[in-house]
Design an enzyme around this catalytic site. Structure first.
Site, short mmCIF file in Angstrom:
data_model
loop_
_atom_site.label_atom_id
_atom_site.label_comp_id
_atom_site.label_asym_id
_atom_site.label_seq_id
_atom_site.Cartn_x
_atom_site.Cartn_y
_atom_site.Cartn_z
CB SER A 55 -31.36 -62.05 7.39
OG SER A 55 -32.58 -62.15 6.70
CD GLU A 62 -27.43 -63.76 28.99
OE1 GLU A 62 -26.65 -63.38 29.89
OE2 GLU A 62 -27.32 -63.40 27.79
CB SER A 63 -31.43 -67.62 24.12
OG SER A 63 -31.93 -68.46 23.08
CG HIS A 68 -35.82 -61.21 6.88
ND1 HIS A 68 -34.59 -61.29 6.27
CD2 HIS A 68 -36.71 -60.93 5.91
CE1 HIS A 68 -34.73 -61.09 4.98
NE2 HIS A 68 -36.01 -60.86 4.73
CB CYS A 83 -31.91 -69.06 28.94
SG CYS A 83 -32.15 -69.85 27.35
#
Length: 425
Positions: A55, A62-63, A68, A83
């Site tokens: 994970s 930008e985010s 996983h 974003c």
């Protein structure tokens, strides 16, 4: 752009299982995909779980990109959220599909934060700036990659700077991680075996207690112990004419020679007879009474070590011990592996005798629960505490600069907590 962000929900099928279980490969692939898509990376955190699965998340200015994996199904689930209009998430999608060797992938794109429904607010940006950012407001990039050994009830996580060794041998997966807290760390099939920072506890306790309580040991046998630490500690004693070590997996020896040289320092000692073979077979073929001390330095009772936890094997060990011979085994954690712990002491006593088997403890931080047990089974008159020469033990520990074992620890190790004593009474 009519929305604040683009969110791609991704599924990759028929991927390479080996790749999906390689935390370093996945980290590099995710970071590479983010950068090639035009993103600015701020932080990355990835965890590898034992025996399989990874994970992780790459936080971008930008985010984020998150993942996983299920190596046992060849499947990976990925979120790519960006974003603004400077990053193309579909570039990242295509790169990851190739990096994971996916047979096929599917994705759904959502537009997040419809601007028609939002109203921009004014606020003091300087008052809200993160202390970790520079004065100009640029983010500081950090990196977190973790190895995690876990079952359904307990886990140990260690932050590391990558793998130094990664080989699938004929018997098991052999890996060495460069951890930040414990130095180089050896794992077999995803289970912690030893590390540079705490190995001395296990190796000193499994060797010096039998050697310093046997009347006159001349010949010792180590079954397993491919890291070399047990052989190293035995060979501190001048009394031995020969130490025979039988390790089934040459890749364990290779990994430790390359990346744990402080543990594997005795492989060139002329008194060491190193044999790469099946320890069970070696014991079966050995002559009666041919060893004064036999140390079963095995992994947990799974995989290639499973046969080392049987009545038949321990009977053979008893046979090859000399009249005053001692068998030492690592006997699991009383708290973590209670069932095996109780059963093997019943087996030992059925072979050696009720009063000839003793349990002692040591504390190893990288092993499940920290509390770890060893068994001391005497074929003859040898006893771990009667006639124990504390002065000799003290002098030996001081001469060799031992880090854990000393005369006080020797005696205290046999003082069992009540719950442990009750388990094997």
């Amino acid at each position: 752009m009519a929305s604040l962000g683009r969110h791609i929900i991704v599924e990759y099928y028929n991927c390479s299982s080996e790749i999906l279980n390689d935390v370093v490969h996945i980290e590099k692939s995710m970071e590479g995909a983010a950068e090639d898509a035009g993103a600015t990376i701020i932080n990355s955190t990835f965890h590898h779980f034992s025996p399989y699965g990874v994970s992780g998340v790459v936080v971008i200015q930008e985010s984020h990109l998150a993942i996983h994996t299920w190596p046992e199904y060849g499947y990976a689930s990925v979120d790519i959220f960006t974003c603004g209009d400077t990053v193309n998430p579909w570039v990242a999608y295509q790169i990851l599909k190739e990096k994971f060797e996916a047979g096929h992938g599917s994705a759904v794109e959502l537009l997040r934060g419809e601007k028609a429904l939002l109203k921009e607010r004014d606020f003091d940006i300087k008052a809200m700036r993160d202390e970790k950012s520079s004065e100009e407001g640029s983010p500081i990039r950090t990196r977190d990659v973790w190895f995690t050994e876990r079952d359904d009830k307990i886990a140990l996580s260690l932050k590391h700077d990558g793998k130094l060794y990664d080989v699938q041998s004929d018997f098991q997966k052999v890996e060495v991680y460069k951890t930040q807290a414990y130095g180089n760390l050896l794992t077999l099939d995803g289970m912690v075996m030893t590390s540079e920072k705490d190995e001395y506890v296990y190796h000193e306790m499994i060797t010096h207690i039998p050697t310093l309580t046997h009347p006159k040991p001349k010949r010792a046998l180590v079954i397993g112990g491919g890291d070399g630490g047990t052989a190293r500690e035995l060979l501190r004693h001048d009394c031995y004419d020969e130490v025979v070590m039988v390790e089934i997996d040459d890749k364990v020896i290779e990994a430790c020679k390359e990346h744990l040289p402080g543990i594997a320092s005795a492989f060139d000692n002329p008194k060491l007879n190193l044999i790469v073979d099946d320890g069970i077979k070696y014991v079966k073929d050995a002559a009666d009474g041919s060893f004064d001390i036999v140390i079963v330095d095995s992994t947990d009772p799974v995989g290639p070590a499973e046969g080392l936890f049987t009545v038949e094997f321990y009977k053979e060990v008893y046979r090859i011990l000399s009249d005053d011979g001692i068998m030492i085994t690592q006997s699991e954690s009383p708290r973590f592996n209670s069932k095996v712990f109780k059963e093997i002491y019943q087996v030992y006593r059925s072979i050696f005798g009720q009063d000839q088997v003793h349990c002692y403890l040591a504390y190893i931080p990288t092993y499940p629960t920290g509390m770890w047990s060893f068994s001391y089974s005497s074929k003859g008159k040898a006893h771990p505490l009667k006639d124990f020469n504390a002065e000799e033990s003290k002098a030996f520990a001081k001469k060799h600069g031992l880090k854990y074992y000393n005369e006080g620890i020797h005696q205290a190790a046999f003082a069992l907590p009540s719950f442990v004593a009750e388990m094997i009474s």
